[in-house]
Design a protein around this motif. Structure first.
Motif, PDB file in Angstrom:
ATOM      1  N   ASN A 175      -2.401   0.503   9.020  1.00  0.00           N
ATOM      2  CA  ASN A 175      -2.720   0.434   7.472  1.00  0.00           C
ATOM      3  C   ASN A 175      -2.136   1.580   7.013  1.00  0.00           C
ATOM      4  N   LYS A 203       0.560   7.377   6.729  1.00  0.00           N
ATOM      5  CA  LYS A 203       0.344   8.750   6.329  1.00  0.00           C
ATOM      6  C   LYS A 203       0.291   9.620   7.377  1.00  0.00           C
ATOM      7  N   ALA A 204      -0.745   9.561   8.414  1.00  0.00           N
ATOM      8  CA  ALA A 204      -0.610  10.363   9.713  1.00  0.00           C
ATOM      9  C   ALA A 204       0.503  10.455  10.304  1.00  0.00           C
ATOM     10  N   ASP A 232       0.565  -1.179  -0.009  1.00  0.00           N
ATOM     11  CA  ASP A 232       0.024  -0.023  -0.020  1.00  0.00           C
ATOM     12  C   ASP A 232       1.047   1.161  -0.011  1.00  0.00           C
ATOM     13  N   ASP A 246      -3.441   4.356   6.321  1.00  0.00           N
ATOM     14  CA  ASP A 246      -3.593   5.950   6.675  1.00  0.00           C
ATOM     15  C   ASP A 246      -2.992   6.148   7.900  1.00  0.00           C
TER      16      ASP A 246
END
Length: 428
Positions: A305, A310-311, A87, A307
């Motif tokens: 995951n 990215k956070a 991902d 997300d």
């Protein structure tokens, strides 16, 4: 500020005297600042500290496929780690093998394997009279060190604002079967921060190399290393573009969490075709029983995951952004309009690339070091450490504080001015 080249000899001499006095004052401060490598600071490492609390003696240490992560087995990585890295890299888990803490190891192994055993049944490079590699410049010194280690001839490829000069790449690879690969940092490139355009990625995927064993070494080191939440660059997925072009085997893509979690204790991955994966695994079955699955599990449980990844990267960006902005503010204020240097303003990655006047980079780096600011060696961004113009300097803002970064850049611009004035006087 006036363009230095417009100054007459008397004005340059007066400026030189003024700059020399300022330089002696800076030296007296006994600075000890390091802008030499893209090394995270202690506060940045603290961003990931809770990763160490994820696994305890009471944790479920079983992967989703039922594997006990404490034991031997699972050569290519636990399924959830493959999903996480896929991902991040913009591909699918069936393209992925998970390795240890550093993608540099995978790149070295890939060159070494090609050298000793060949690529998918082709002649091992060690049995060939000549092996060549294309090197976009300025580029990453550790890439060049690997190919130099194996005695591979390196050919400079100039960078443009869209990536490497693809006219040159296409011509060279189509005509010379001794050219076996090209190094690429496609996103927020090291050191210029350039992101490859869609056209560049597609032209890479559609290359028609003379060598059947030619590979694109796609080091996607900064794939999610954005500096800004509201201004992020995305590039095409090279794996799917190569598949569309009928060249599925032509690329090895590399990435790691080295500057996402801990640089010394991350996880890394290669993404490539099924045929290439099988070739890699032939070596791995002899080389290792498997990489650290507890560390893979730790990363998955912590980030959860894409997300979560990215956070987390926005926490890193909050640490990095003020350092870049501190350096860029000084460069803009002190050197804009002088005609003695140019620099990039990256949206991500770890570096600022500075182009000094020709023949000045080594002297600037030496003067900075003499006054207590360590920079990457001039020439390091070129194969064999030889910058033909002696002009490129890589600035790494990550390790100092923003205040130290401003202080170090103040000294840097002073050295740029002084060396440039000396050059202009010598040329008069």
């Amino acid at each position: 500020m006036d363009n230095f080249s417009h100054l007459n000899k008397e004005e340059l001499l007066a400026l030189k005297s003024e700059l020399e006095a300022s330089y002696e004052e800076k030296k007296a401060l006994n600075l000890q600042l390091d802008m030499s490598r893209g090394k995270p600071s202690g506060t940045q490492l603290n961003v990931s500290l809770d990763l160490l609390n994820v696994l305890t003696a009471d944790s479920d240490l079983t992967a989703s496929n039922g594997m006990d992560c404490r034991n031997y087995g699972v050569l290519d990585g636990i399924p959830e780690a493959k999903q996480l890295m896929a991902d991040m890299m913009g591909t699918t888990p069936d393209h992925i093998i998970i390795f240890g803490n550093a993608s540099l190891n995978i790149m070295f192994d890939s060159i070494s394997r090609s050298y000793t055993h060949g690529v998918l049944g082709s002649t091992p490079w060690c049995k060939l009279d000549n092996v060549k590699f294309l090197c976009p410049v300025p580029g990453y010194d550790r890439h060049f060190a690997i190919t130099e280690r194996f005695g591979i001839e390196m050919i400079n490829i100039p960078m443009t604002e869209d990536g490497p000069d693809m006219d040159m790449v296409e011509e060279l690879v189509s005509k010379d079967d001794a050219i076996k690969g090209i190094w690429c940092v496609p996103k927020y490139s090291n050191p210029q921060g350039i992101c490859y355009s869609d056209e560049t990625v597609r032209r890479f995927a559609n290359l028609k190399p003379a060598a059947e064993d030619f590979r694109i070494y796609w080091d996607n080191a900064y794939v999610i290393h954005h500096l800004y939440e509201d201004n992020q660059v995305e590039i095409l997925d090279i794996i799917s573009e190569c598949e569309k072009a009928g060249n599925p085997d032509m690329v090895y893509e590399f990435a790691s969490t080295s500057k996402i979690s801990f640089p010394g204790s991350g996880i890394s991955a290669i993404a490539t075709s099924a045929a290439n994966l099988a070739d890699v695994k032939k070596q791995m079955t002899v080389q290792t029983i498997g990489h650290d699955k507890l560390n893979q599990l730790r990363h998955v449980k912590y980030f959860k995951n894409i997300d979560g990844l990215k956070a987390h990267m926005m926490k890193h960006a909050a640490e990095m952004r003020p350092k870049f902005e501190a350096a860029l503010e000084v460069l803009d204020r002190e050197l804009a309009g002088t005609g003695i240097g140019s620099w990039n303003k990256p949206l991500g990655g770890y570096f600022i690339s500075f182009e000094a006047m020709e023949g000045c980079a080594k002297k600037i780096v030496e003067k900075c070091k003499e006054a207590g600011v360590v920079l990457t060696n001039a020439g390091a961004t070129y194969p064999y450490g030889k910058d033909p113009k002696d002009s490129n300097i890589r600035i790494a803002p990550s390790f100092p504080t923003p205040e130290e970064m401003a202080q170090a850049t103040d000294l840097f611009v002073l050295c740029v001015k002084l060396v440039s004035v000396e050059k202009l006087l010598a040329d008069k």
